[in-house]
Design a protein around this motif. Sequence first.
Motif, mmCIF file in Angstrom:
data_model
loop_
_atom_site.group_PDB
_atom_site.id
_atom_site.type_symbol
_atom_site.label_atom_id
_atom_site.label_comp_id
_atom_site.label_asym_id
_atom_site.label_seq_id
_atom_site.Cartn_x
_atom_site.Cartn_y
_atom_site.Cartn_z
ATOM 1 N N ALA A 232 0.824 -1.214 0.000
ATOM 2 C CA ALA A 232 0.000 0.000 0.000
ATOM 3 C C ALA A 232 0.857 1.263 0.000
ATOM 4 C CB ALA A 232 -0.932 -0.008 1.209
ATOM 5 N N TYR A 233 2.081 1.155 0.498
ATOM 6 C CA TYR A 233 3.005 2.297 0.518
ATOM 7 C C TYR A 233 3.859 2.365 -0.749
ATOM 8 C CZ TYR A 233 2.281 3.739 5.413
ATOM 9 O OH TYR A 233 1.764 4.227 6.600
ATOM 10 N N GLY A 234 3.641 1.456 -1.684
ATOM 11 C CA GLY A 234 4.384 1.503 -2.941
ATOM 12 C C GLY A 234 5.646 0.675 -2.980
ATOM 13 N N TYR A 235 5.783 -0.244 -2.021
ATOM 14 C CA TYR A 235 6.948 -1.128 -2.024
ATOM 15 C C TYR A 235 6.577 -2.445 -2.698
ATOM 16 C CZ TYR A 235 9.073 2.053 1.330
ATOM 17 O OH TYR A 235 9.601 3.168 1.940
ATOM 18 N N ARG A 236 7.438 -2.882 -3.606
ATOM 19 C CA ARG A 236 7.207 -4.143 -4.312
ATOM 20 C C ARG A 236 8.061 -5.241 -3.687
ATOM 21 N NH1 ARG A 236 9.270 -7.357 -8.541
ATOM 22 N NH2 ARG A 236 11.143 -6.070 -8.679
ATOM 23 N N ARG A 237 7.410 -6.343 -3.337
ATOM 24 C CA ARG A 237 8.192 -7.463 -2.822
ATOM 25 C C ARG A 237 8.835 -8.167 -4.011
ATOM 26 N NH1 ARG A 237 5.860 -12.419 0.771
ATOM 27 N NH2 ARG A 237 4.597 -12.720 -1.088
ATOM 28 N N TYR A 238 10.168 -8.165 -4.053
ATOM 29 C CA TYR A 238 10.863 -8.808 -5.164
ATOM 30 C C TYR A 238 11.607 -10.062 -4.720
ATOM 31 C CZ TYR A 238 15.192 -6.631 -3.385
ATOM 32 O OH TYR A 238 16.258 -6.247 -2.600
ATOM 33 N N GLU A 239 11.626 -10.304 -3.410
ATOM 34 C CA GLU A 239 12.266 -11.483 -2.824
ATOM 35 C C GLU A 239 11.516 -11.787 -1.548
ATOM 36 O OE1 GLU A 239 15.074 -13.644 -0.210
ATOM 37 O OE2 GLU A 239 14.277 -11.635 0.089
ATOM 38 N N ILE A 240 11.635 -12.994 -1.039
ATOM 39 C CA ILE A 240 10.804 -13.431 0.078
ATOM 40 C C ILE A 240 10.759 -12.419 1.213
ATOM 41 C CG2 ILE A 240 10.694 -15.133 1.951
ATOM 42 C CD1 ILE A 240 11.386 -17.279 -0.084
ATOM 43 N N SER A 241 11.887 -11.810 1.566
ATOM 44 C CA SER A 241 11.931 -10.914 2.729
ATOM 45 C C SER A 241 12.289 -9.475 2.383
ATOM 46 C CB SER A 241 12.954 -11.442 3.751
ATOM 47 O OG SER A 241 12.617 -12.745 4.181
ATOM 48 N N ASN A 242 12.278 -9.114 1.088
ATOM 49 C CA ASN A 242 12.762 -7.797 0.699
ATOM 50 C C ASN A 242 11.770 -7.045 -0.174
ATOM 51 O OD1 ASN A 242 15.755 -7.382 1.597
ATOM 52 N ND2 ASN A 242 15.589 -9.532 1.010
ATOM 53 N N TYR A 243 11.638 -5.753 0.113
ATOM 54 C CA TYR A 243 10.681 -4.871 -0.535
ATOM 55 C C TYR A 243 11.405 -3.594 -0.968
ATOM 56 C CZ TYR A 243 7.252 -7.854 1.805
ATOM 57 O OH TYR A 243 6.519 -8.930 2.243
ATOM 58 N N ALA A 244 11.066 -3.093 -2.149
ATOM 59 C CA ALA A 244 11.766 -1.919 -2.651
ATOM 60 C C ALA A 244 10.852 -1.015 -3.450
ATOM 61 C CB ALA A 244 12.951 -2.349 -3.525
ATOM 62 N N LYS A 245 11.175 0.273 -3.425
ATOM 63 C CA LYS A 245 10.581 1.197 -4.372
ATOM 64 C C LYS A 245 11.110 0.853 -5.759
ATOM 65 C CE LYS A 245 8.484 4.164 -1.456
ATOM 66 N NZ LYS A 245 7.044 4.511 -1.503
ATOM 67 N N GLU A 246 10.392 1.236 -6.788
ATOM 68 C CA GLU A 246 10.775 0.901 -8.154
ATOM 69 C C GLU A 246 12.215 1.351 -8.442
ATOM 70 O OE1 GLU A 246 10.359 -0.910 -11.688
ATOM 71 O OE2 GLU A 246 8.780 -0.824 -10.171
ATOM 72 N N GLY A 247 13.041 0.399 -8.901
ATOM 73 C CA GLY A 247 14.420 0.712 -9.266
ATOM 74 C C GLY A 247 15.419 0.639 -8.129
ATOM 75 N N TYR A 248 14.959 0.316 -6.920
ATOM 76 C CA TYR A 248 15.867 0.286 -5.766
ATOM 77 C C TYR A 248 16.043 -1.111 -5.182
ATOM 78 C CZ TYR A 248 15.944 5.365 -5.760
ATOM 79 O OH TYR A 248 16.131 6.677 -6.107
ATOM 80 N N GLU A 249 15.776 -2.148 -5.961
ATOM 81 C CA GLU A 249 16.075 -3.501 -5.512
ATOM 82 C C GLU A 249 17.577 -3.614 -5.234
ATOM 83 O OE1 GLU A 249 12.512 -3.410 -8.152
ATOM 84 O OE2 GLU A 249 14.574 -2.678 -8.337
ATOM 85 N N CYS A 250 17.937 -4.375 -4.226
ATOM 86 C CA CYS A 250 19.355 -4.525 -3.874
ATOM 87 C C CYS A 250 20.055 -5.362 -4.935
ATOM 88 C CB CYS A 250 19.505 -5.163 -2.502
ATOM 89 S SG CYS A 250 21.243 -5.384 -1.998
ATOM 90 N N ARG A 251 20.890 -4.736 -5.743
ATOM 91 C CA ARG A 251 21.561 -5.430 -6.833
ATOM 92 C C ARG A 251 22.546 -6.469 -6.305
ATOM 93 N NH1 ARG A 251 23.495 -0.018 -9.471
ATOM 94 N NH2 ARG A 251 25.139 -1.371 -10.315
ATOM 95 N N HIS A 252 23.172 -6.189 -5.180
ATOM 96 C CA HIS A 252 24.139 -7.137 -4.618
ATOM 97 C C HIS A 252 23.450 -8.443 -4.217
ATOM 98 C CE1 HIS A 252 28.040 -8.075 -2.741
ATOM 99 N NE2 HIS A 252 27.320 -8.723 -1.837
ATOM 100 N N ASN A 253 22.328 -8.340 -3.522
ATOM 101 C CA ASN A 253 21.609 -9.548 -3.118
ATOM 102 C C ASN A 253 21.019 -10.292 -4.316
ATOM 103 O OD1 ASN A 253 22.224 -9.291 -0.433
ATOM 104 N ND2 ASN A 253 20.282 -8.338 0.128
ATOM 105 N N LEU A 254 20.529 -9.556 -5.299
ATOM 106 C CA LEU A 254 20.043 -10.209 -6.509
ATOM 107 C C LEU A 254 21.161 -11.005 -7.170
ATOM 108 C CD1 LEU A 254 17.721 -7.480 -8.078
ATOM 109 C CD2 LEU A 254 17.031 -9.757 -7.299
ATOM 110 N N GLY A 255 22.373 -10.489 -7.085
ATOM 111 C CA GLY A 255 23.524 -11.211 -7.623
ATOM 112 C C GLY A 255 23.715 -12.552 -6.938
ATOM 113 N N TYR A 256 23.549 -12.589 -5.609
ATOM 114 C CA TYR A 256 23.656 -13.859 -4.893
ATOM 115 C C TYR A 256 22.606 -14.851 -5.393
ATOM 116 C CZ TYR A 256 26.706 -11.828 -1.245
ATOM 117 O OH TYR A 256 27.749 -11.254 -0.546
#
Length: 363
Positions: A232-256
Amino acid sequence: MRPLELYIHIPFCISKCKYCDFLSAPSKEGERQKYVKSLCKRIRSYGTLAEAYHVVSIFIGGGTPSLLDPVQISAIFHAVRETFMVDKDAEITIEMNPGTVSPEKLIAYRQAGISRLSIGLQSIRNEELEVLGRIHTFEEFLHTYEMARREGFGNINIDLMSGIPFQTLNGWKESLKRVADLEPEHISAYSLIIEEGTPFYERYRDARHEEELPDEETERQMYHHTREILGAYGYRRYEISNYAKEGYECRHNLGYWNRTEYLGIGTGAASLIGNRRWSEGEEPEALSRENQMEEYMFLGLRKMEGVTKSEFLKEFGCTMESKYSHVLKRMYAEGLMEESGDYVRLTDQGIDISNYVMSEFLF
């Protein structure tokens, strides 16, 4: 040149939290200085390996990396940039605890090229922070957060923890809303895991204290309210425990999770180079083809988008169905996984018991 992620471990903290099983311990200034000197030497020792890579992300973790003084942080990044080719747009993150940061440190971070801060809050309720053994209050966190914004940091993650002893569902919902109101770019919302060897493990293996922990149904509700509130606040869940505003997903963790090669430097840090995995101070272990498939599945399924059949075929030269036909059919039938075109991913029900689902992909 191949993409490479760097992880640099700082194993120092003011005091160890009651739930923490990470490699960390209190230290004196002399110990930290000696460690940084050794760390810089270790970084420079990778000069030959570095010739084959360009660094796409750097993560300074711990422990509490923000215990280091500005000169020590500058020395580490001088050694990194002297040894590795770091992309101009590399994502560079440092973990910090409230109460250990100053304007001078934040200025040094920016000068070193650090672009992302990860602040360990865990809870907005001081009584919950005390139960966890945290060294800060919520008010100290707010001061740290506001200071980081004043110094120009525009990419901040805040860690929150559910399942804390004595935590209520309403208390967790309040934590989510108060933090989301601050508009950080990223929120990591983890559930407490009681690990062996921690003070919490010693306390909560005794059934007499189990009532202090939220029950299973409350934890399930916490998990589902997290997605609803942050969505509702505009955060997208892109991983089980992680939420980000558009374009701010953690690139380092996505690499893992995508099995990008990474080099861990510092006490206990882990590395994956080619098909060899090791922790600092240990001999590298070659991963079998089956090991690699397992990792592809149980790491990739952490992502909400899941894994792709075409990438599996490209990576391993065989179809996903040829290796996991029985598991996939059973997971689909039980409503724990689903197919969407090329993608295979967990359903909401599968996410609830993700550890079980992922374990089914181990040979």
